[in-house]
Write a protein that holds these residues in place. Structure first.
Motif, mmCIF file in Angstrom:
data_model
loop_
_atom_site.group_PDB
_atom_site.id
_atom_site.type_symbol
_atom_site.label_atom_id
_atom_site.label_comp_id
_atom_site.label_asym_id
_atom_site.label_seq_id
_atom_site.Cartn_x
_atom_site.Cartn_y
_atom_site.Cartn_z
ATOM 1 N N ILE A 71 0.836 -1.204 0.000
ATOM 2 C CA ILE A 71 0.000 0.000 0.000
ATOM 3 C C ILE A 71 0.871 1.254 0.000
ATOM 4 O O ILE A 71 0.646 2.202 -0.770
ATOM 5 N N TRP A 72 1.902 1.269 0.858
ATOM 6 C CA TRP A 72 2.761 2.446 0.993
ATOM 7 C C TRP A 72 3.559 2.679 -0.285
ATOM 8 O O TRP A 72 3.692 3.814 -0.752
ATOM 9 N N THR A 73 4.104 1.600 -0.858
ATOM 10 C CA THR A 73 4.887 1.747 -2.092
ATOM 11 C C THR A 73 4.003 2.215 -3.238
ATOM 12 O O THR A 73 4.412 3.060 -4.053
ATOM 13 N N MET A 74 2.789 1.662 -3.320
ATOM 14 C CA MET A 74 1.857 2.110 -4.355
ATOM 15 C C MET A 74 1.606 3.624 -4.231
ATOM 16 O O MET A 74 1.562 4.343 -5.234
ATOM 17 N N HIS A 75 1.469 4.085 -2.978
ATOM 18 C CA HIS A 75 1.202 5.508 -2.747
ATOM 19 C C HIS A 75 2.336 6.377 -3.281
ATOM 20 O O HIS A 75 2.096 7.370 -3.989
ATOM 21 N N PHE A 76 3.575 5.992 -3.004
ATOM 22 C CA PHE A 76 4.683 6.853 -3.401
ATOM 23 C C PHE A 76 5.059 6.681 -4.866
ATOM 24 O O PHE A 76 5.628 7.604 -5.467
ATOM 25 N N ILE A 77 4.762 5.535 -5.464
ATOM 26 C CA ILE A 77 4.894 5.455 -6.922
ATOM 27 C C ILE A 77 3.885 6.402 -7.564
ATOM 28 O O ILE A 77 4.182 7.090 -8.544
ATOM 29 N N GLY A 78 2.673 6.424 -6.986
ATOM 30 C CA GLY A 78 1.674 7.372 -7.475
ATOM 31 C C GLY A 78 2.119 8.814 -7.309
ATOM 32 O O GLY A 78 1.824 9.667 -8.169
ATOM 33 N N MET A 79 2.866 9.108 -6.231
ATOM 34 C CA MET A 79 3.368 10.467 -6.045
ATOM 35 C C MET A 79 4.432 10.803 -7.089
ATOM 36 O O MET A 79 4.492 11.916 -7.602
ATOM 37 N N LEU A 80 5.285 9.802 -7.398
ATOM 38 C CA LEU A 80 6.298 10.036 -8.437
ATOM 39 C C LEU A 80 5.654 10.207 -9.802
ATOM 40 O O LEU A 80 6.214 10.877 -10.678
ATOM 41 N N ALA A 81 4.479 9.598 -9.996
ATOM 42 C CA ALA A 81 3.779 9.722 -11.274
ATOM 43 C C ALA A 81 3.054 11.051 -11.410
ATOM 44 O O ALA A 81 2.685 11.452 -12.521
#
Length: 408
Positions: free
Chosen positions: A54-64
């Motif tokens: 969940i956390w990694t998905m969130h920050f990949i989304g932030m990088l996107a």
């Protein structure tokens, strides 16, 4: 704010959420069958992989996301966001893994988990620092929390469901898409507002990390999730191969010779302290072993102790390593007996072993269909489930169901 996202990173974030969900729920589905220390290790592993996903998905989304170029990430809020996620995931899984989870407990755990996921997101957003402020639409905040709760409920229902490949994959995909939906719903309702004044810059207070450093951290976590996912696909070693072979032979042998079925081998000694010993006695002058009286109840292991279920409520028994899973028409629970022990203890007039890994209750069979070389049957109950039938057992099953005459 949703416009301008990198589509490749968006797709990667969804995939990582799905892989994290698959690995986490795959571990969680094994919790009920592993008492003691292994139970706690699996619980920690499941919570860890779900939280990291969940956390990694969130920050990949932030990088996107198209965030300002001078943005940095404050380390403390970023770490706190992960701890919030790990804590609420662990508590939610713990609540539904002890005792018999009621609908109220599952809903309460889903609400806790959903609010925790949303809190992780907004605390993580608070960790962004730069020459801007963040504003959020109240309606989109509420919608994102609702999406998170629905995602959490679906994930917990997947945890409580029977673990099999297709259902686990479908549940993981639904969970990953839903968690990603929560993130991008919240992002859609957020706006970067530049600070007024050319020389007015929002100072960074505390330790901060650049987007490059965050990218490295996210890449490492993606590798961890992918590694855990690949390891979860590796089948468990088949221990006690001799016993498994004996169980398979017993399943494929015809049961017209009752004496052959009744013989109890020492291989059943591992069934556990709750499994009673079976003693065969001769039949008069025939010199043939006699099956002991069938048991009226089966032991079921729970986090709070051993429960018992009447055999009249048993729909099927499924082998799970050197234990079994007993289905009562609603869900499966762990039994300390082996599949051979269960076969020997159950009433042969009501139960039949239709596969080397499955025993079914004939009175509860509601459906039968030919499938490939074998067949499949459905057992009734509030949650009907299907069981495979091996080719060698089709004729006997038809005879027991009154669909064909038994062979002389």
């Amino acid at each position: 704010m949703f416009e301008g996202h990198d589509p490749y990173l968006v797709a990667l974030s969804v995939v990582i959420a799905i892989l994290g969900g698959y690995t986490g729920f795959g571990l969680a589905a094994r919790i009920r069958g592993t008492p003691g220390v292994s139970h706690r290790v699996l619980l920690a592993g499941a919570a860890g992989f779900l939280a990291v996903g969940i956390w990694t998905m969130h920050f990949i989304g932030m990088l996107a996301a198209p965030i300002p170029a001078d943005t940095v990430y404050l380390v403390l809020p970023t770490i706190i966001s992960f701890l919030i996620c790990a804590l609420v995931v662990g508590i939610s899984l713990f609540f539904v893994s002890i005792g018999e989870p009621s609908l109220r407990r599952v809903i309460s755990s889903a609400i806790l988990l959903g609010v925790g996921i949303a809190s992780m997101h907004y605390v993580g957003m608070h960790g962004l620092s730069g020459n801007f402020t963040m504003e959020h639409d109240d309606s989109m905040v509420l919608l994102s929390v609702l999406v998170a709760i629905v995602a959490a409920y679906g994930g917990l229902r997947a945890f409580l469901a029977r673990q099999d490949g297709i259902r686990l994959i479908a549940s993981s995909i639904a969970f990953g898409v839903a968690v990603s939906g929560m993130h991008y719903t919240a992002m859609f309702g957020g706006h970067f507002v530049p600070l007024s004044g050319e020389g007015h810059h929002h100072g960074v207070s505390g330790l901060a990390a650049s987007q490059q450093i965050l990218s490295i951290v996210v890449a490492v976590l993606c590798f961890v999730i992918a590694a855990g996912f690949l390891l979860s696909l590796v089948p468990e070693p088949r221990r006690r191969g001799a016993r498994d072979s004996a169980g398979e032979t017993g399943a494929l042998a015809p049961e017209t010779d009752a004496a052959a079925v009744d013989v109890v081998s020492p291989q059943r000694d591992h069934a556990g302290p709750a499994a009673p010993r079976i003693v065969s006695a001769p039949l008069g002058g025939l010199g043939q072993p006699q099956r002991p009286a069938p048991v009226a109840r089966l032991p079921l292991e729970g986090a709070d102790g051993t429960h018992f279920i009447d055999t009249a409520n048993v729909r099927s028994v499924r082998a799970d390593a050197h234990y079994t899973r007993v289905h009562d028409g609603t869900r499966e629970r762990m039994c300390p007996w082996s599949i051979s022990e269960a076969e020997a203890q159950l009433d042969p007039s009501l139960f039949v072993r239709v596969h080397r890994s499955h025993i079914v209750a004939i009175p509860h069979v509601s459906f039968v269909r030919k499938e490939g070389d074998g067949a499949v049957i459905e057992l009734d109950g509030p949650s009907p489930h299907r069981v495979p039938v091996s080719r060698a057992k089709i004729a006997e099953l038809k005879a027991r169901l009154g669909l064909a005459r038994p062979h002389a």
